[in-house]
Design a protein around this motif. Sequence first.
Motif, mmCIF file in Angstrom:
data_model
loop_
_atom_site.group_PDB
_atom_site.id
_atom_site.type_symbol
_atom_site.label_atom_id
_atom_site.label_comp_id
_atom_site.label_asym_id
_atom_site.label_seq_id
_atom_site.Cartn_x
_atom_site.Cartn_y
_atom_site.Cartn_z
ATOM 1 N N SER A 1 -84.021 -62.587 -7.523
ATOM 2 C CA SER A 1 -84.510 -63.893 -7.961
ATOM 3 C C SER A 1 -84.551 -63.963 -9.484
ATOM 4 C CB SER A 1 -85.914 -64.148 -7.392
ATOM 5 O OG SER A 1 -86.458 -65.324 -7.942
ATOM 6 N N TRP A 2 -83.632 -64.727 -10.056
ATOM 7 C CA TRP A 2 -83.610 -64.835 -11.515
ATOM 8 C C TRP A 2 -84.831 -65.573 -12.043
ATOM 9 C CZ3 TRP A 2 -80.797 -61.695 -14.128
ATOM 10 C CH2 TRP A 2 -79.625 -61.187 -13.568
ATOM 11 N N THR A 3 -85.444 -66.407 -11.194
ATOM 12 C CA THR A 3 -86.675 -67.073 -11.614
ATOM 13 C C THR A 3 -87.796 -66.054 -11.814
ATOM 14 O OG1 THR A 3 -86.060 -69.078 -10.406
ATOM 15 C CG2 THR A 3 -88.386 -68.798 -10.987
ATOM 16 N N ALA A 4 -87.939 -65.132 -10.844
ATOM 17 C CA ALA A 4 -88.972 -64.102 -10.948
ATOM 18 C C ALA A 4 -88.672 -63.147 -12.099
ATOM 19 C CB ALA A 4 -89.066 -63.327 -9.635
ATOM 20 N N ILE A 5 -87.395 -62.808 -12.271
ATOM 21 C CA ILE A 5 -87.019 -61.896 -13.356
ATOM 22 C C ILE A 5 -87.292 -62.539 -14.706
ATOM 23 C CG2 ILE A 5 -85.076 -60.723 -14.453
ATOM 24 C CD1 ILE A 5 -83.851 -60.467 -11.618
ATOM 25 N N ALA A 6 -86.922 -63.821 -14.858
ATOM 26 C CA ALA A 6 -87.155 -64.521 -16.126
ATOM 27 C C ALA A 6 -88.638 -64.650 -16.414
ATOM 28 C CB ALA A 6 -86.500 -65.907 -16.078
ATOM 29 N N ARG A 7 -89.442 -64.911 -15.374
ATOM 30 C CA ARG A 7 -90.894 -65.024 -15.563
ATOM 31 C C ARG A 7 -91.476 -63.700 -16.050
ATOM 32 N NH1 ARG A 7 -91.869 -66.995 -10.989
ATOM 33 N NH2 ARG A 7 -92.406 -65.070 -9.877
ATOM 34 N N ARG A 8 -90.997 -62.607 -15.462
ATOM 35 C CA ARG A 8 -91.475 -61.294 -15.886
ATOM 36 C C ARG A 8 -91.030 -60.977 -17.302
ATOM 37 N NH1 ARG A 8 -91.010 -55.933 -12.181
ATOM 38 N NH2 ARG A 8 -93.088 -56.612 -11.565
ATOM 39 N N LEU A 9 -89.791 -61.266 -17.648
ATOM 40 C CA LEU A 9 -89.299 -60.979 -18.999
ATOM 41 C C LEU A 9 -90.011 -61.833 -20.039
ATOM 42 C CD1 LEU A 9 -85.455 -60.557 -18.370
ATOM 43 C CD2 LEU A 9 -87.174 -58.769 -18.703
ATOM 44 N N ARG A 10 -90.357 -63.070 -19.669
ATOM 45 C CA ARG A 10 -91.127 -63.915 -20.600
ATOM 46 C C ARG A 10 -92.484 -63.292 -20.884
ATOM 47 N NH1 ARG A 10 -89.258 -68.391 -17.591
ATOM 48 N NH2 ARG A 10 -91.280 -68.504 -16.522
ATOM 49 N N ARG A 11 -93.094 -62.726 -19.847
ATOM 50 C CA ARG A 11 -94.393 -62.093 -20.046
ATOM 51 C C ARG A 11 -94.264 -60.883 -20.961
ATOM 52 N NH1 ARG A 11 -99.414 -62.150 -18.258
ATOM 53 N NH2 ARG A 11 -100.600 -60.245 -17.939
ATOM 54 N N PHE A 12 -93.243 -60.066 -20.756
ATOM 55 C CA PHE A 12 -93.040 -58.917 -21.620
ATOM 56 C C PHE A 12 -92.717 -59.356 -23.043
ATOM 57 C CE2 PHE A 12 -91.422 -56.503 -17.631
ATOM 58 C CZ PHE A 12 -92.721 -56.415 -17.171
ATOM 59 N N GLY A 13 -91.956 -60.444 -23.171
ATOM 60 C CA GLY A 13 -91.676 -60.980 -24.494
ATOM 61 C C GLY A 13 -92.937 -61.461 -25.190
ATOM 62 N N PHE A 14 -93.876 -62.000 -24.395
ATOM 63 C CA PHE A 14 -95.161 -62.413 -24.963
ATOM 64 C C PHE A 14 -95.926 -61.212 -25.499
ATOM 65 C CE2 PHE A 14 -99.760 -63.034 -24.193
ATOM 66 C CZ PHE A 14 -99.995 -64.015 -25.144
ATOM 67 N N PHE A 15 -95.885 -60.080 -24.775
ATOM 68 C CA PHE A 15 -96.508 -58.866 -25.289
ATOM 69 C C PHE A 15 -95.954 -58.534 -26.669
ATOM 70 C CE2 PHE A 15 -97.180 -56.874 -20.793
ATOM 71 C CZ PHE A 15 -98.060 -57.895 -20.492
ATOM 72 N N LEU A 16 -94.631 -58.638 -26.783
ATOM 73 C CA LEU A 16 -93.965 -58.290 -28.039
ATOM 74 C C LEU A 16 -94.422 -59.204 -29.171
ATOM 75 C CD1 LEU A 16 -91.705 -56.225 -28.887
ATOM 76 C CD2 LEU A 16 -90.099 -58.115 -28.644
ATOM 77 N N LEU A 17 -94.415 -60.509 -28.924
ATOM 78 C CA LEU A 17 -94.812 -61.464 -29.964
ATOM 79 C C LEU A 17 -96.285 -61.308 -30.325
ATOM 80 C CD1 LEU A 17 -92.939 -64.688 -28.773
ATOM 81 C CD2 LEU A 17 -92.336 -63.182 -30.678
ATOM 82 N N LEU A 18 -97.133 -61.075 -29.328
ATOM 83 C CA LEU A 18 -98.558 -60.906 -29.599
ATOM 84 C C LEU A 18 -98.795 -59.658 -30.445
ATOM 85 C CD1 LEU A 18 -101.486 -61.778 -29.164
ATOM 86 C CD2 LEU A 18 -101.488 -60.480 -27.019
ATOM 87 N N GLY A 19 -98.048 -58.598 -30.150
ATOM 88 C CA GLY A 19 -98.185 -57.382 -30.945
ATOM 89 C C GLY A 19 -97.870 -57.616 -32.410
#
Length: 354
Positions: free
Chosen positions: A58-76
């Motif tokens: 599911s690319w929707t689930a994968i994209a949602r997960r990658l967005r969350r990890f990207g948020f970790f990166l930006l928040l850091g």
Amino acid sequence: MMLQGHTLHAVLSNDMLTGVWFRVWLFMRGQTSCLFFLLSGFAFTLATFRHWTEHLRSWTAIARRLRRFGFFLLLGYALHSPGKLADLYWLNEEGWRSLLAVDVLQCLAVILIVLQVLVLLVRTPGRHALAAGAGCAAIVGLTPVIWRANETGSLPIGAAAFLSPATGSLFPLFPWGAYVLFGAVLGHLYRRHGPVRIVMFANRVLLPGGGAMIALAVVGTWLPLEPFGQTDFWSTSPNHFLLRAGIVLLILGLLAHVSGRGGEPGFIVRVLARESLMIYAVHLCLVYGSPWNVGLYQLVGPTLPVVPALGCVLALWVVTALLACGWHWCKHSRPRAAPWVRVGIAGLLFGRLL
């Protein structure tokens, strides 16, 4: 452990930072980050395995997960911001080093992205565990080589910051990413036993595994084997990883026995676990300050004796627990309002940077 470690580091008088008890506290404080990383990889495996097909197709689930990890990166990176975004134009080299220094969230984000990519590449849980284990061993073994090579400064600061502390990073991928990958492997072992057999998992994996890793670390310090060149035990040595990871397994094994006898965790414990990201970000701002506020480090500094410093720890525990409970209540009792609250807070914080 995380909150008390950072708070005491920020406010405890320098006169107190001596003696055996301080060295013991300092060593155990170092275990916090190891636990944090290892359990993040552990949680990734459990969450992924429950919906393996979804995270594979599911690319929707994968994209949602990658967005969350990207948020970790930006928040850091946001937590390291020097102030207004316009100030970036005037940053000198030292300022860029501080901004691009890799901390917990950046390291964690990159390794979790790697774990998700491995799901897509290897396709099965068994091969995923093998790939994560191989990656863990590679990071541990290559850390001394990478650190020496990165001292020359041949890479851009942003890239070099992920490899070693040469540019000021506190948690570069080498060796800290190894703990996340090791946790992912541990998660694969855990799923075979199941949560109802947590004590059995502790007796068969955590406790003997932790003891074996500590024994290997001790033996390794006696043997003159350094296939990748000279290492320092407290930074680049594989024996240091074995010691730290072994102690983490023993801690988790003891906690498994306690939780196995204590029944369901209390509400506060569950909330703190589920809102750990918010607690992490908020407590850093409260303790060390941020682009948005002044923290204890600026207001008080390392001036307090033990009892008042412990009072600050208690106050921080209470404040973050209340914030976590409030946000948890908002998400579950007011699910329609929660996204707007999140957007409003994000907009307010971003606006303060303009």
